[in-house]
Design a protein around this motif. Structure first.
Motif, mmCIF file in Angstrom:
data_model
loop_
_atom_site.group_PDB
_atom_site.id
_atom_site.type_symbol
_atom_site.label_atom_id
_atom_site.label_comp_id
_atom_site.label_asym_id
_atom_site.label_seq_id
_atom_site.Cartn_x
_atom_site.Cartn_y
_atom_site.Cartn_z
ATOM 1 N N ASP A 1 -4.214 44.101 -49.747
ATOM 2 C CA ASP A 1 -3.950 43.327 -48.524
ATOM 3 C C ASP A 1 -2.585 43.709 -47.967
ATOM 4 O O ASP A 1 -1.612 43.834 -48.719
ATOM 5 N N LYS A 2 -2.524 43.839 -46.640
ATOM 6 C CA LYS A 2 -1.267 44.143 -45.975
ATOM 7 C C LYS A 2 -1.123 43.233 -44.762
ATOM 8 O O LYS A 2 -2.006 43.182 -43.897
ATOM 9 N N LEU A 3 -0.020 42.500 -44.686
ATOM 10 C CA LEU A 3 0.279 41.631 -43.552
ATOM 11 C C LEU A 3 1.357 42.293 -42.702
ATOM 12 O O LEU A 3 2.423 42.667 -43.202
ATOM 13 N N PHE A 4 1.070 42.438 -41.395
ATOM 14 C CA PHE A 4 2.007 43.080 -40.481
ATOM 15 C C PHE A 4 2.839 42.035 -39.741
ATOM 16 O O PHE A 4 2.468 40.856 -39.651
ATOM 17 N N SER A 5 3.948 42.475 -39.164
ATOM 18 C CA SER A 5 4.883 41.555 -38.509
ATOM 19 C C SER A 5 4.296 40.915 -37.260
ATOM 20 O O SER A 5 4.726 39.837 -36.849
ATOM 21 N N ASN A 6 3.308 41.558 -36.624
ATOM 22 C CA ASN A 6 2.684 40.996 -35.419
ATOM 23 C C ASN A 6 1.567 40.009 -35.725
ATOM 24 O O ASN A 6 0.860 39.557 -34.829
ATOM 25 N N GLY A 7 1.371 39.674 -37.005
ATOM 26 C CA GLY A 7 0.343 38.725 -37.396
ATOM 27 C C GLY A 7 -0.970 39.359 -37.795
ATOM 28 O O GLY A 7 -1.852 38.677 -38.328
ATOM 29 N N MET A 8 -1.133 40.661 -37.553
ATOM 30 C CA MET A 8 -2.362 41.344 -37.956
ATOM 31 C C MET A 8 -2.344 41.584 -39.459
ATOM 32 O O MET A 8 -1.276 41.784 -40.054
ATOM 33 N N ASP A 9 -3.511 41.548 -40.070
ATOM 34 C CA ASP A 9 -3.598 41.875 -41.490
ATOM 35 C C ASP A 9 -4.714 42.871 -41.724
ATOM 36 O O ASP A 9 -5.677 42.954 -40.950
ATOM 37 N N ALA A 10 -4.583 43.652 -42.797
ATOM 38 C CA ALA A 10 -5.553 44.679 -43.149
ATOM 39 C C ALA A 10 -5.953 44.496 -44.602
ATOM 40 O O ALA A 10 -5.146 44.086 -45.447
ATOM 41 N N GLN A 11 -7.225 44.792 -44.877
ATOM 42 C CA GLN A 11 -7.740 44.765 -46.238
ATOM 43 C C GLN A 11 -8.470 46.073 -46.519
ATOM 44 O O GLN A 11 -9.313 46.496 -45.730
#
Length: 335
Positions: free
Chosen positions: A105-115
């Motif tokens: 899991d990766k959370l980005f500063s703009n609120g988007m997240d990736a799995q």
């Protein structure tokens, strides 16, 4: 798990499962199931369904082991959730069956997240192979107040692409998923779900309402004379527990009424728009404390013999499966 009775080994009709507790790990990467006793009328097994190592930081997370994953926006049907989705009539939705996986899991500063997800499985010969596994990437975020979800990956031998959208409409929330599958036969199949839910107050009681349309891209317009004549792609997904219906188009309506702070009632109706048969489910839930819950309910098919929810043909019109009424009493205690 302890099962007993004269017919406990017989499988339920697709879509009518009240519980989804696996009895073995033949297809999973790790074998974490142990048979305790197997008699003529009973069987007891012990199973670990959560066993994972996890690392978390402010913006990263890594999970390795057996854990549950849920994707998509479906309420009753989940075409984007390929990893042990709930059947439409499943009673216990607090606990989802896990898979043997690696999840980043990766959370980005703009609120988007990736799995990034990799699921390991075994084939029919119980050999570990990539053809039985899954590898997928999901991106999720918000744009202008609209939530979106993008997914792409390989699931078994198929390429799968998904798009999900969540839009607030006044006090309601609209969700939709579109899933495109390029199966190993080279054909493209499209499945979709769209739902709307809303909460209101009625005579000082909290009432939750929803409606959902589901399109099963692997389904058939008309049931054949025998389920053995169903398309191979549909049968595979029924056996894997990814699809729970035979036909193409369905409408689900439901409500939950909080009659009292300690007890509520749910009512749902699933209708096949292809043959007009329906499945009615009602459940009362009483919570005497924070650690226990008592549930009572019924599941009633409303259809003619030969319809999806009236009795699906097995060997012509004389032998059918499903179509039986069910009643259940269930007590849950959380340790």
């Amino acid at each position: 798990t302890l099962n007993g009775g004269d017919s406990f080994a017989l499988p339920a009709a697709p879509g009518t499962e009240l519980e989804q507790l696996p009895q073995d790990d033949d297809r999973r990467l790790m074998n974490l199931t142990w048979e305790i006793e197997d008699g003529s009328r009973h069987r007891s097994v012990a199973r670990l369904d959560r066993l994972a190592l996890q690392y978390q930081s402010d913006t990263w997370a890594l999970t390795v082991g057996r854990e549950a994953v849920s994707w998509g926006n479906g309420l009753v049907f989940q075409p984007m959730d390929l990893f042990n989705p709930f059947a439409p009539t499943t009673v216990d939705r607090d606990y989802k069956v896990g898979d043997d996986l690696i999840l980043i899991d990766k959370l980005f500063s703009n609120g988007m997240d990736a799995q990034l997800l990799a699921v390991g499985r075994r084939d029919e010969e119980e050999d570990f192979t990539g053809q039985a596994g899954s590898l997928a990437l999901r991106l999720r975020g918000f744009t202008g107040g609209v939530g979106w979800e993008l997914a792409a990956g390989r699931h078994y031998a198929d390429e799968v692409y998904g798009l999900g959208i969540r839009i607030p409409l006044g006090g309601a929330l609209f969700r939709t998923d579109l899933v495109a599958t390029n199966e190993r036969f080279g054909d493209w199949e499209f499945s979709a779900v769209a739902n709307l839910d809303y909460s209101v107050t009625w005579f000082e009681k909290s009432v939750y309402l929803y409606a959902e349309y589901y399109r099963n891209g692997f389904g058939v317009d008309d049931l054949p004379q025998s389920i053995v004549e169903l398309p191979e792609a549909l049968v595979e997904r029924l056996q894997r527990g990814e699809v729970f219906t035979f036909q193409k188009d369905y409408l689900a309506l439901g409500t939950t009424v909080d009659w009292h702070p300690l007890w509520n009632q749910t009512l749902s109706l699933i209708t096949s728009l292809n043959d007009g048969s329906s499945l009615l489910q009602s459940q009362f839930s009483y919570e005497p404390g924070d650690h226990s819950r008592l549930e009572l309910g019924i599941v009633a098919p409303l259809g003619e013999r030969g319809d999806e929810y009236g009795g699906v043909p097995v060997l012509g019109e004389d032998v059918t499966t499903g179509g039986a009424r069910q009643a259940f009493v269930r007590f849950v205690y959380f340790l």
